[in-house]
Motif scaffolding. Structure first.
Motif, short mmCIF file in Angstrom:
data_model
loop_
_atom_site.label_atom_id
_atom_site.label_comp_id
_atom_site.label_asym_id
_atom_site.label_seq_id
_atom_site.Cartn_x
_atom_site.Cartn_y
_atom_site.Cartn_z
N VAL A 231 0.84 -1.21 0.00
CA VAL A 231 0.00 0.00 0.00
C VAL A 231 0.87 1.25 0.00
O VAL A 231 0.67 2.18 -0.80
N VAL A 232 1.90 1.24 0.89
CA VAL A 232 2.81 2.40 0.97
C VAL A 232 3.51 2.64 -0.38
O VAL A 232 3.60 3.76 -0.87
N CYS A 233 3.98 1.52 -0.99
CA CYS A 233 4.67 1.64 -2.30
C CYS A 233 3.74 2.23 -3.35
O CYS A 233 4.15 3.09 -4.14
N LEU A 234 2.50 1.75 -3.34
CA LEU A 234 1.53 2.25 -4.33
C LEU A 234 1.27 3.74 -4.13
O LEU A 234 1.23 4.51 -5.09
N VAL A 235 1.11 4.12 -2.83
CA VAL A 235 0.84 5.55 -2.53
C VAL A 235 2.02 6.40 -2.97
O VAL A 235 1.86 7.42 -3.65
N ILE A 236 3.24 5.98 -2.59
CA ILE A 236 4.44 6.76 -2.96
C ILE A 236 4.58 6.83 -4.49
O ILE A 236 4.83 7.88 -5.07
N GLY A 237 4.37 5.66 -5.11
CA GLY A 237 4.48 5.59 -6.59
C GLY A 237 3.47 6.51 -7.26
O GLY A 237 3.82 7.27 -8.17
N TRP A 238 2.25 6.46 -6.77
CA TRP A 238 1.17 7.23 -7.41
C TRP A 238 1.32 8.73 -7.17
O TRP A 238 1.16 9.53 -8.08
N LEU A 239 1.64 9.07 -5.88
CA LEU A 239 1.67 10.50 -5.52
C LEU A 239 2.97 11.21 -5.85
O LEU A 239 2.97 12.38 -6.19
N ILE B 53 12.68 -6.03 1.44
CA ILE B 53 13.32 -5.92 0.10
C ILE B 53 12.48 -5.01 -0.80
O ILE B 53 13.01 -4.12 -1.47
N ALA B 54 11.16 -5.22 -0.78
CA ALA B 54 10.27 -4.40 -1.64
C ALA B 54 10.35 -2.93 -1.27
O ALA B 54 10.44 -2.05 -2.13
N LEU B 55 10.34 -2.66 0.06
CA LEU B 55 10.41 -1.27 0.52
C LEU B 55 11.74 -0.62 0.13
O LEU B 55 11.79 0.53 -0.33
N SER B 56 12.83 -1.41 0.30
CA SER B 56 14.15 -0.88 -0.07
C SER B 56 14.20 -0.57 -1.56
O SER B 56 14.72 0.47 -1.98
N LEU B 57 13.67 -1.50 -2.35
CA LEU B 57 13.66 -1.29 -3.81
C LEU B 57 12.89 -0.03 -4.17
O LEU B 57 13.33 0.78 -4.99
N MET B 58 11.75 0.14 -3.48
CA MET B 58 10.93 1.32 -3.74
C MET B 58 11.68 2.59 -3.41
O MET B 58 11.66 3.57 -4.16
N ILE B 59 12.40 2.55 -2.26
CA ILE B 59 13.17 3.73 -1.84
C ILE B 59 14.25 4.04 -2.88
O ILE B 59 14.44 5.18 -3.29
N PHE B 60 14.94 2.98 -3.32
CA PHE B 60 15.98 3.17 -4.35
C PHE B 60 15.38 3.76 -5.62
O PHE B 60 15.95 4.65 -6.24
N VAL C 171 12.60 5.51 -5.96
CA VAL C 171 12.19 6.92 -5.76
C VAL C 171 13.43 7.82 -5.78
O VAL C 171 13.45 8.86 -6.44
N ALA C 172 14.48 7.37 -5.08
CA ALA C 172 15.71 8.16 -5.03
C ALA C 172 16.28 8.32 -6.45
O ALA C 172 16.72 9.41 -6.84
N GLY C 173 16.23 7.21 -7.19
CA GLY C 173 16.74 7.23 -8.58
C GLY C 173 15.98 8.22 -9.44
O GLY C 173 16.58 9.01 -10.18
N VAL C 174 14.66 8.18 -9.31
CA VAL C 174 13.82 9.08 -10.12
C VAL C 174 14.11 10.53 -9.76
O VAL C 174 14.27 11.39 -10.62
#
Lengths: 239, 182
Positions: free
Chosen positions: A24-32, B31-38, B40-43
């Motif tokens: 959910v957090v990933c989706l929110v961050i991704g979307w927003l 792992i998923a959260l870390s990937l997401m952080i990476f 976002v940081a990359g973007v």
């Protein structure tokens, strides 16, 4: 009782709950945040790419302009040569003098010169615009051989003239001399009112263009008939 | 003897499996959260780099535009020179063969007993001329010459002879029309 049941469920399915929350957090961050920034980054990249292309075009144009500016007089001379063939404006006076001069050299007498109102495209707003036209209908008197000579001289006259048609009538009273009516077209092309985008590439002058300038420069200029003395008068309404 | 087909783990084992599964899922979440952080940081990093590059390019382009505008005069001269040369080439290439037509006709007339009365070479490349001949056979011979002459054949086509009529002065008048080949 209820809380202890929830605690038990949480302990049993903690992994799934955490994973769900992370998704959910990933989706929110991704979307927003991520998607808008990504789209912005892509459009900026496009702008950068356009800017780079513009920069290359400008650099190339600047190099060419700098080359021409090294000796601007050469460019001015070429322009002057071409201007004699295709002037900026109609230059009707010079045109009529030129036609009379051409007629004299061909042993013809110009009996009547009439300007036709058929001016096409009087102002070309850009350099890609067509040349404007001035139509002059001239009535000559002379032999066919003289008319033939006139036609050949027109082809090598400095100001570009083209013939629309030729019609002649032989007159037995004038000892075989024919009266011919020839509509001629003279051309002009005005300077551009705007130069367009700064990054627009500079047109290339090909070897054919340079040859044409060379050929034109060898053509004869017919602009005036002898010396003209204009005396004038004090009162324009009294003879 | 009955066979025990219950393959489920015992309650102790079940608990152990759950703990193990939870740990696996937690690891996957991290792992998923870390990937997401990476990601976002990359973007954000890419956006930042591109933004700076855009500012730099804009400044460079502006400076170049100023320099190009400094040569406005030369730019205009080159543009008008090219435009005029293009126009002249177009005009000159539209040669309607007036000179050649007159030359050939003049040559044919001087080698015969025929006299020209009137001539018209029109804009749409049509030649029409009226002439007088001392005899009708001279007139038709001239027409044959007009059609068969090697130079005439190269430039004129579809020649037609209108009726030959006798004039009051004893001559024969006729007219010939033809089209000029392109």
């Amino acid at each position: 009782m209820f809380i202890s049941q929830i605690n038990l469920l949480y302990r049993q399915y903690r992994g799934y709950i955490v994973l769900f929350l992370v998704v959910v957090v990933c989706l929110v961050i991704g979307w927003l945040f991520m998607l808008p920034k990504l789209s912005e980054a892509l459009s900026i990249q496009e702008a950068v790419s356009d800017g780079q292309q513009r920069k290359i075009a400008l650099e190339s144009k600047l190099k060419e302009l700098a080359f021409y500016s090294q000796d601007e007089s050469i460019l001015d001379e070429k322009l002057r040569q071409v201007d004699l063939s295709l002037p900026y404006d109609k230059q009707v006076g010079g045109l009529i003098f030129g036609i009379e001069s051409l007629a004299q050299e061909s042993s013809l007498s110009a009996k009547a010169i009439q300007m036709a109102p058929g001016v096409i495209n009087p102002l070309s707003k850009s350099t890609t615009g067509k040349a404007g036209q001035v139509e002059v209908q001239v009535t000559f008197e002379g032999s066919i051989a003289d008319i033939q000579l006139l036609v050949s001289k027109i082809k090598s006259a400095r100001r570009i003239l083209t013939l629309k048609s030729i019609s002649l009538v032989a007159n037995s009273k004038t000892g075989g001399l024919a009266e011919s009516t020839i509509p001629m077209i003279a051309y002009f092309q005005s300077a551009p009112s705007n130069l367009g985008d700064a990054a627009m590439p500079l047109p290339k002058l090909s070897s054919q263009d340079l040859d044409l300038i060379d050929t034109l420069s060898r053509f004869k200029v017919y602009t005036s008939v002898g010396q003209i003395n204009i005396s004038g008068k004090a009162n324009p309404f009294v003879k | 003897m009955p066979i025990d087909i219950n393959l489920l783990p015992t309650s102790y084992n079940l608990q152990e499996v759950r703990v193990k599964k939870n740990k696996q899922l937690e690891r996957l979440s991290i792992i998923a959260l870390s990937l997401m952080i990476f990601l976002v940081a990359g973007v954000f990093l890419a956006w930042n780099i591109q933004s700076r590059r855009l500012v730099q390019i804009k400044a460079e382009v502006e400076s170049l535009e100023e320099q190009v505008n400094g040569y406005k005069d030369i730019d205009g001269k080159v543009q008008i020179l090219k435009a005029k040369l293009t126009s002249i080439t177009t005009i000159v290439n539209r040669d309607p063969k007036f000179e050649t037509s007159l030359g050939i006709l003049s040559g044919l007339l001087s080698s015969s007993q025929v006299f020209l009365d009137d001539l018209s070479i029109s804009e749409n490349q049509k030649v029409t001329f009226g002439a007088s001949a001392p005899t009708s056979s001279e007139a038709s011979m001239f027409f044959d010459l007009f059609k068969s002459d090697s130079q005439s054949k190269q430039i004129f086509a579809d020649a037609t002879l209108d009726a030959i009529t006798g004039a009051k002065d004893g001559s024969y008048k006729f007219s010939i029309s033809a089209s000029i080949k392109k």
